[in-house]
Design an enzyme around this catalytic site. Structure first.
Site, mmCIF file in Angstrom:
data_model
loop_
_atom_site.group_PDB
_atom_site.id
_atom_site.type_symbol
_atom_site.label_atom_id
_atom_site.label_comp_id
_atom_site.label_asym_id
_atom_site.label_seq_id
_atom_site.Cartn_x
_atom_site.Cartn_y
_atom_site.Cartn_z
ATOM 1 N N SER A 81 1.762 4.828 2.369
ATOM 2 C CA SER A 81 0.807 5.869 2.744
ATOM 3 C C SER A 81 0.528 5.834 4.238
ATOM 4 O O SER A 81 0.792 4.833 4.910
ATOM 5 C CB SER A 81 -0.496 5.633 1.978
ATOM 6 O OG SER A 81 -1.502 6.515 2.433
ATOM 7 N N SER A 82 -0.025 6.938 4.743
ATOM 8 C CA SER A 82 -0.496 6.958 6.131
ATOM 9 C C SER A 82 -2.018 7.025 6.205
ATOM 10 O O SER A 82 -2.582 7.101 7.305
ATOM 11 C CB SER A 82 0.072 8.186 6.849
ATOM 12 O OG SER A 82 1.475 8.155 6.826
ATOM 13 N N THR B 116 -5.574 16.176 1.783
ATOM 14 C CA THR B 116 -6.171 14.878 1.494
ATOM 15 C C THR B 116 -7.596 15.030 1.944
ATOM 16 O O THR B 116 -7.921 16.000 2.613
ATOM 17 C CB THR B 116 -5.433 13.793 2.303
ATOM 18 O OG1 THR B 116 -4.101 13.704 1.834
ATOM 19 C CG2 THR B 116 -6.091 12.433 2.208
HETATM 20 O O1 DON Z 1 -0.719 8.844 1.519
HETATM 21 C C1 DON Z 1 -0.249 9.602 2.334
HETATM 22 O O2 DON Z 1 0.078 9.279 3.462
HETATM 23 C C2 DON Z 1 -0.124 11.073 1.965
HETATM 24 N N1 DON Z 1 0.033 11.221 0.536
HETATM 25 C C3 DON Z 1 -1.351 11.774 2.454
HETATM 26 C C4 DON Z 1 -1.267 13.252 2.245
HETATM 27 C C5 DON Z 1 -2.186 13.987 3.101
HETATM 28 O O3 DON Z 1 -2.864 13.457 3.941
HETATM 29 C C6 DON Z 1 -2.216 15.422 2.923
HETATM 30 N N2 DON Z 1 -3.313 15.975 3.688
HETATM 31 N N3 DON Z 1 -3.528 16.739 4.435
#
Ligand code: DON
Length: 556
Positions: free
Chosen positions: A437-438, A366
């Site tokens: 989501s986080s 992300t």
């Molecule tokens: O929205 C969420 O919490 C996850 N899809 C985020 C994924 C994520 O942070 C991957 N990164 N390192």
């Protein structure tokens, strides 16, 4: 204004934050940070800059920057009473059902939820960036899209890290000829570092957005190409789904911590609720006196994390579908009740709070960036495809990587998602619902003005990374470079262990084990990209945990 503390001996090797007087952009990719700075220099505000960075990272940082994913943006305009939260999270397509990832035996089929066209949520990024721009931007739309278009059309020198990252995913990409055609040369060989990397299909998509705005993506040629790719490969997203997608402005989650105002993302992120909930639980304790990363501090923080993540599994989901008790969860009296059964000498076994299951781990990606301009307007933006490159699927003819955000739903109660997170009815799959989501873009203010914008990737580990950033700066008086570099830890209720990074004291680890904790060393937890307002300007710092990040400032 934050006090910028002296750098301790242990952190003497830590790279310094960047300082500038007229604004600052901190992102995970240097070319994109430069785009953000160029937009500020051209008279754009922080939102113009953030929108341009968002589009540019879809070109230069395709593992997380995206048009085919979604995210959250927090905007605090100078003089405004509060931040505005823009939710551009993906949505489940109309044809999605609660059991769509279960096989005949009732088990979750991870291939279907992570690596196929069925894994894709209706993308929200373009709607979100354009909404932010319409509402707060100053420059014309074409101006904020121009840098991304130029990078895609004319190309850029393939960065070594991107070349390596693409090559590392070759096996996953090999399933999809349209992906191979974008990320490798015509003969299938990889680009070498420094070679020109052009993405003409993506440039065409960006030009349609520049020309027609929202409709230039959600209807017309681009929408037709995405829907056709779905039809060819058993995906669910149709042109009707795309035409129906809208980003949403939601009331921000607000809390306070030791005289600072904390604003963060509301549901469908769990980030803001649990960040404020954890800060509320920590408020009565003399964290600063106990010291950074000392056993009593870590023990307390872990107990606080454990309780917040247990609540997450039960109460959090898309607020359009599930009544999330936001006020209750962020109430100080509730926090006081929760800390009532924390034993400062002994870990609470997670199975005495709630039952759980072991976790699986998939390489995630992300990206977060933070921008504050000279006028004090602040943007904190986190967006994602979920895993690095999402499903790994490029919709043919678009150059767009498609997310695998459907895996963030709870496909089955008690069955963990890729981050080991458990959930139930609140986060069950339903048509047009947003997966929980986080992601936790956060803005910290003092006396009504933004002083810190921060956030991180890392799936479930995002919320605790942001929490530690805030405590490191407010309680432990660290400057942002030291606060970012300091070893982090994480607990998420289940699995019942503390994940920690290298650098924790041996004596501290022993003391934590004596209190009943299990410890597990991991490589990296999160990656923070932060801008802070200081006395005569701005500091920026991009976490060194993932390469290529850069904070770039604007000076006279
Ligand atoms: O929205 C969420 O919490 C996850 N899809 C985020 C994924 C994520 O942070 C991957 N990164 N390192």
């Amino acid at each position: 204004m934050f006090f910028v503390g002296a750098i301790g001996a242990a952190q003497a090797q830590q790279p310094q934050a960047v300082f500038a007087t007229k604004g600052m952009v901190a992102s995970a990719e240097a070319l994109a940070s430069q785009v953000g700075v160029d937009i500020l220099k051209a008279g754009g505000n922080a939102v113009d800059s953030a929108v341009a960075v968002g589009f540019a990272m879809a070109v230069t940082f395709p593992r997380a920057g995206n048009l085919g994913g979604g995210g959250f943006m927090l905007v605090r305009m100078a003089g405004a009473a509060a931040s505005v939260a823009i939710d551009y999270r993906e949505k489940a397509p109309l044809a999605a059902t609660s059991t769509m990832f279960l096989d005949a035996a009732g088990a979750v089929d991870k291939d279907l939820s992570r690596f196929r066209h069925t894994s894709v949520g209706v993308p929200g990024t373009v709607a979100g960036l354009l909404l932010a721009h319409r509402r707060f931007g100053r420059l014309p739309r074409a101006a904020v899209l121009a840098p991304a278009i130029a990078l895609a059309e004319n190309g850029f020198a393939m960065p070594a890290a991107l070349a390596e990252s693409l090559q590392g995913r070759r096996q996953r990409f090999a399933r999809w000829p349209a992906t191979m055609a974008v990320v490798f040369k015509a003969d299938g060989t990889a680009y070498r570092a420094g070679e020109l990397f052009r993405q003409p299909d993506l440039a065409a998509v960006l030009k349609r957005i520049a020309a027609a705005g929202h409709a230039g993506f959600y209807s017309g040629t681009t929408a037709a190409l995405i829907a056709a790719d779905m039809r060819r490969h058993g995906g669910l997203i149709t042109q009707v789904d795309l035409a129906a997608y809208q980003a949403v402005v939601r009331p921000v989650i607000s809390g306070s911590y030791r005289g600072y105002q904390i604003e963060a993302m509301p549901p469908p992120s769990s980030g803001g609720v649990h960040l404020v909930q954890m800060l509320n639980m920590l408020t009565p304790f003399p964290i600063a006196d106990w010291g950074h990363n000392q056993a009593p501090t870590i023990h307390l923080m872990v107990e606080v994390m454990r309780r917040a993540y247990a609540d997450r599994s039960q109460h959090l989901g898309d607020p359009d579908f599930w009544s999330v008790p936001v006020a209750g969860l962020t109430d100080r009296r509730y926090a006081a009740r929760l800390i009532g059964n924390i034993d400062l000498q002994k870990a609470t076994p997670s199975d005495s709070l709630q039952p759980g299951r072991p976790q699986a781990y998939e390489s995630p990606e992300t990206t977060h960036y933070s921008i504050i301009d000279a006028a004090g307007n602040a943007v904190s933006n986190t967006y994602t495809l979920n895993f690095g490159y999402g499903t790994g699927i490029v919709a043919a003819g678009t150059g767009i990587f498609l997310n695998n955000e459907m895996d963030d739903f709870s496909a089955k109660p008690g069955s963990p998602n890729a981050y080991g997170l458990l959930g139930g009815a609140a986060n069950a799959i339903a048509a047009e619902k947003r997966p929980l989501s986080s992601m936790t873009p956060t803005i910290v203010s003092r006396d009504g003005a933004a002083v810190l914008a921060t956030g991180s990737p890392g799936g479930s580990r995002i919320i605790t990374s942001v929490l530690q950033m805030i405590l490191n700066v407010i309680d432990h008086r660290m400057d942002i470079a030291t606060a970012t570099g300091a070893p982090r830890f994480h607990h998420q209720w289940w699995p019942d262990h503390i994940r920690y990074e290298a650098g924790l004291d041996e004596a501290v680890k022993t003391a934590l084990r004596q209190r009943g904790h299990t410890l597990k060393k991991v490589k990296a937890l999160g990656s923070l990209h932060t801008v802070m307002r200081v006395k005569h300007g701005f500091l920026g710092f991009s976490d060194r945990r993932r390469s290529r990040g850069q904070a770039i400032g604007v000076d006279d």
